[in-house]
Design an enzyme around this catalytic site. Structure first.
Site, PDB file in Angstrom:
ATOM      1  NE  ARG A  66      -3.936  -1.927   2.336  1.00 39.25           N
ATOM      2  CZ  ARG A  66      -4.829  -2.151   3.286  1.00 39.25           C
ATOM      3  NH1 ARG A  66      -4.766  -1.500   4.431  1.00 39.25           N
ATOM      4  NH2 ARG A  66      -5.795  -3.023   3.108  1.00 39.25           N
ATOM      5  CG  LEU A 112     -12.716  -6.484  10.549  1.00 39.47           C
ATOM      6  CD1 LEU A 112     -13.580  -7.372   9.672  1.00 39.47           C
ATOM      7  CD2 LEU A 112     -13.508  -5.280  10.993  1.00 39.47           C
TER       8      LEU A 112
END
Lengths: 636, 254
Positions: free
Chosen positions: A329, A440
């Protein structure tokens, strides 16, 4: 002085040993303890439900109208766990190693190992809650692959994994509301933390409907208030996501760790106008088949399909032949910015690059591509009115997640006794860069499987003298909040709060975004100070305090962002190395990759507030790696 | 292609729950067709603020169609004219230059108006409190693969679980019924083996709670299904009814 309280012994035995050593609260005594949980996302919702199940009495606050709306709900991708259901070589150790390496060796070994250990229990619990995870034909759970890992360990529920996990935590929470163990306080914003005799004993919140300032006392406070990505104004965060709760805790003495670790996601729908309020993420998986390019010529305004192959620059493929469009990224983001800064950017604003599926469609056929990415293409078309099967997508990086947050020890307790911090609001598990499908996992690990143990260890030995909201500390906090509100409403200037926020975002994005240097950071700090000064002279905040006043809510948040932004910039300035999401231009390899300085910066920077007119103190928590070897990343 | 349009807004303004509200007219000039509907309201609010008037209160948060916080009735349709779309994902390119757009809050007895377009939907939370869960405490779950679930069942459960709790179903129903909302949750949990042990009690408790909260009954108008931004099927209402009747017949918990 910063003691992370990491248990001794071998890495794999630390958590077991620690759970045995933690003091317990007798089941019959748990009901005598009141716990405040602020936030109802994956961390807050799971913590409030689990603590209530144990018998503690919980007050749970959230900023939205229902706990089901926290921004965890927006996660698309999935949740990692070391189940090794695919028999492809996964293990707790591998998940631990991938996470610590993905974080560019700036996270704590013991915390990350524990995260990997409890990851499997999360999946078990979520299935038992009725979460409809994707399944194989035989009825067993399906997995998919995600960035930064060579095994398939991500569990998912279509493109709505965050939604389903959050609704699972929400249902457990609502069950406890029904049982009388949790009292919910929706549409409340935490505006101050109350510390009495060195222990955190409550919060002051604003009722967002009536404007009333309310005091709530407790034996401990668990803050799960998310990240501060909205300091950049435009981000993939929800509109109400803010730094106020954690920043005000910082002003009450909790240390703020690594604020400069911010994650920028390369594939978002670009900014298209000054009115834009937020950015939308397009799943990273698109880079598996899409080719990133810009025109070779500066200022080439021809439509993409009229630009011949020979005049296109597939810069990622050219620069990184082995990883191509699939570089991590941070690398993909920085390169897109570099192209646009050279004037090669496309679209109306010039701040976008193409992500082209033409070759993939020619190779695999439209149907195959539609099967893989149909929902994403549809979402893209809905927002942009452009058909990605015909024209290349336009993408640009955007702020997506923050790794920095309040400093916590192994028990997830901040430097303030009695204040625990969970989920994105703390700093602990992702180092300088978070891997996909790990947010998460961390939120639920903290809430379901860490805090239920560690908070008991604190409560069992705290000074349990009864405190009520009549205590002078609550009165002082309320007065402070009222003064702040009164000040905001009386500025009566000429510029709207959003206008200030937009300018702050531009400053940070320009000088403290994907690429940072000392001159820029010094300039940003000065610009932020000037903007803050102007804010308090020229902001226009309409309405009354005793009302449903969304302008006032935003004004309070932006006032905090204007202070916090300076801390972010200072942290970036002091970290004279590049690692993960923090790229300091003076510290790069010959190939322009991030270069860590393990000798001088292998530590957590934790900032201590010392007053509005005094420089904050920078404390170090050295990171000790006993189990992994520090390496340099390369993607050529 | 981006262009700018001029529109007229008729917006419901109401100071608070107890007071009388009414429509007010605003002109919005140079609205880019690339804006989302909520960004258009942002622009109007910026101008109202600068003019010294009270900006329009409206709920919103994620602005990517998943949190369920936003919603208003636009030209008589919940979340506006585009199907399968929340208000935040509706774009101004669906409107034309010179259009008049009427914007109202959800209207239902169970959703009292708080201010302007913001309503109180806590009744939805109460329905979930009544039984929208599986009674499992953290810690004791068996291995996640212990009970295989066919792909078909898992997919059906997921179709129902996609509900975002926005309240459009209630707002669009002539009876202000919450059957689609409750039916989706009851279906999701009834379909899965983990949810079966409590299925009867859950259906009874949630249906009773709906009645208690002043939501109306279903008379098969199908407006809810048509306006649901997540396109939840009314077959979930049928499944809820089956669960409810099954639970009722010869059951001690009725």
């Amino acid at each position: 002085m910063l003691d992370a309280k990491i248990p001794s012994g071998p890495l794999s035995e630390k958590w077991d040993k620690h759970r045995f050593e933690l003091k317990l609260v007798n089941p019959a005594n748990k009901r005598k303890y009141n716990i405040i949980v602020v936030g109802t996302g994956l961390a807050g919702g799971s913590a409030a439900a689990s603590l209530a199940e144990l018998g503690y009495y919980v007050k749970n606050f959230c900023i939205q109208d229902s706990p089901r709306r926290a921004h965890s709900i927006a996660d698309q991708g999935g949740i990692n766990a070391a189940k090794n259901y695919q028999n492809d070589g996964d293990s707790i150790w591998r998940l631990f190693y991938d996470t610590i390496k993905g974080g560019d060796f700036r996270a704590r070994e013991a915390n990350v190992y524990r995260l990997a250990q409890v990851s499997n229990h999360i999946i078990d619990h979520c299935v038992a809650q009725g979460i409809p995870f994707a399944r194989e034909y035989g009825g067993l759970l399906a997995n998919r692959s995600f960035g930064g890992a060579q095994v398939s360990r991500t569990f998912y529920a279509r493109g709505q994994t965050g939604q389903q996990l959050l609704l699972g935590a929400y249902s457990s929470l609502m069950r406890q509301v029904g049982a009388g163990q949790v009292t919910l306080f929706p549409r409340r914003e935490m505006l101050d933390l109350v510390v009495i005799n060195g222990q955190v004993r409550g919060v002051v919140v604003r009722n967002l409907v009536t404007g009333d300032i309310e005091s709530h006392a407790a034996d401990a406070v668990v803050m799960c208030t998310g990240g501060y990505g909205n300091v950049f104004y435009l981000s993939t965060n929800a509109m109400a996501s803010n730094v106020s709760a954690t920043y005000r805790a910082y002003k009450k003495g909790a240390f703020f760790a690594n604020p400069c670790y911010t994650q920028i996601h390369p594939t978002c729908i670009p900014v298209h106008g000054t009115y834009q309020s937020k950015l939308t993420l397009m799943s990273e998986s698109l880079r598996n088949d899409g080719r990133v390019w810009v025109p070779k010529a500066t200022g080439d305004k021809r439509p993409p399909n009229q630009i011949p192959e020979s005049e296109r620059n597939y810069y990622l493929e050219r620069k990184y032949p082995s990883f191509g469009n699939l570089v991590p990224r941070d690398v993909a983001s920085r390169n897109a910015k570099a192209q646009c800064d050279m004037g090669k950017g496309v679209g109306e604003t010039g701040f976008a690059v193409y992500l082209d599926f033409k070759d993939a469609i020619r190779r695999d056929g439209k149907d195959v591509i539609a099967q893989k990415y149909g929902n994403l293409f549809q979402m893209y078309e809905k927002i942009t009115a452009s058909n990605p099967y015909e024209d290349p997508m336009m993408i640009y990086p955007a702020i997506h997640y923050v790794m920095g947050g309040l400093w916590v020890d192994y028990n997830l307790m901040s430097t303030l006794p009695g204040l625990f911090v969970l989920g994105e609001a703390n700093f602990s598990d992702h180092g300088a860069n978070r891997l996909g499908a790990s947010a998460l996992m961390q939120g639920l690990a903290d809430g379901y499987f860490v805090i239920p143990y560690t908070i008991g260890g604190y409560l069992a030995q705290m000074d349990h003298t009864e405190v009520t909201t009549d205590h002078s500390a609550f009165k002082e906090a309320t007065q402070y909040v009222n003064e702040q509100t009164g000040k905001l409403l009386s500025i009566n200037g000429k510029r709207t709060v959003d206008d200030f926020h937009r300018e702050l975002g531009n400053i940070l994005w320009e000088y403290c975004g994907m690429s940072r240097n000392d001159d820029g950071l010094l300039k940003a700090r000065k610009l932020i100070q000037e903007l803050r000064e102007e804010f308090w002279k020229n902001a226009l905040v309409p309405g009354l305090s005793e009302d449903f006043n969304q302008s006032l809510e935003r004004a309070g948040r932006v006032a905090d962002f204007l202070e916090f932004a300076e801390l972010l910039v200072m942290d970036a300035f002091e970290r004279k190395e590049s690692c993960g999401g923090h790229f300091n231009e003076a510290h790069q390899t010959e190939e322009q990759e991030a270069m860590r300085d393990d000798e001088n910066f292998c530590h957590v920077a934790a900032w201590e507030y010392k007053g509005d007119d005094t420089e904050p103190g920078r404390h170090k928590e050295p990171l000790v790696f006993e189990n992994v070897e520090l390496t340099q990343r390369s993607y050529k | 292609m981006t262009k700018s349009i001029n529109i007229t807004l008729n917006v419901w303004r109401q100071k608070s729950a107890g007071v009388k509200g009414g429509f007010e007219t605003y002109h919005a000039a140079n609205i880019s067709t690339d804006m989302s509907f909520l960004e258009m309201i942002d622009v109007v609010n910026e101008q109202l603020t600068l003019d010294g008037r009270d900006p329009i209160a409206f709920d919103h948060d994620c602005r990517e169609g998943i949190c369920g916080m936003c919603g208003a009735v636009v030209n008589g349709r919940a979340h506006g004219p585009e199907e399968g779309t929340t208000l935040c994902q509706l774009h101004m390119r669906y409107f034309s230059n010179g259009d008049t757009i009427v914007i109202e809050p959800w209207r239902a007895k169970a959703f009292p108006i708080l201010k302007d377009l913001a309503v109180d939907r806590s009744a939805f939370d109460e329905i979930i409190v009544a039984g929208g869960y599986i009674s499992v405490n953290t810690g004791g779950a068996p291995d996640a693969n212990a009970i295989p679930i066919s792909q078909e069942i898992a997919e059906k459960a997921m179709d129902a679980a996609a509900c975002i709790g926005c309240g459009a179903c209630v707002a669009s129903c002539p009876n202000a019924s919450a059957m689609l909302f409750a039916g989706a949750k009851i279906s999701q949990l009834a379909l899965l083996p983990q949810g079966r042990p409590e299925a009867a009690q859950r259906a009874l408790a949630m249906v009773r709670k709906m009645d208690e909260l002043c939501f109306g009954n279903c008379s098969n108008e199908r407006e809810c299904e048509a306006e649901c931004p997540k396109e939840i099927s009314i077959s979930n209402i049928a499944r809820m009814n089956r669960e409810f009747f099954k639970a009722g017949i010869g059951s001690a918990v009725m």
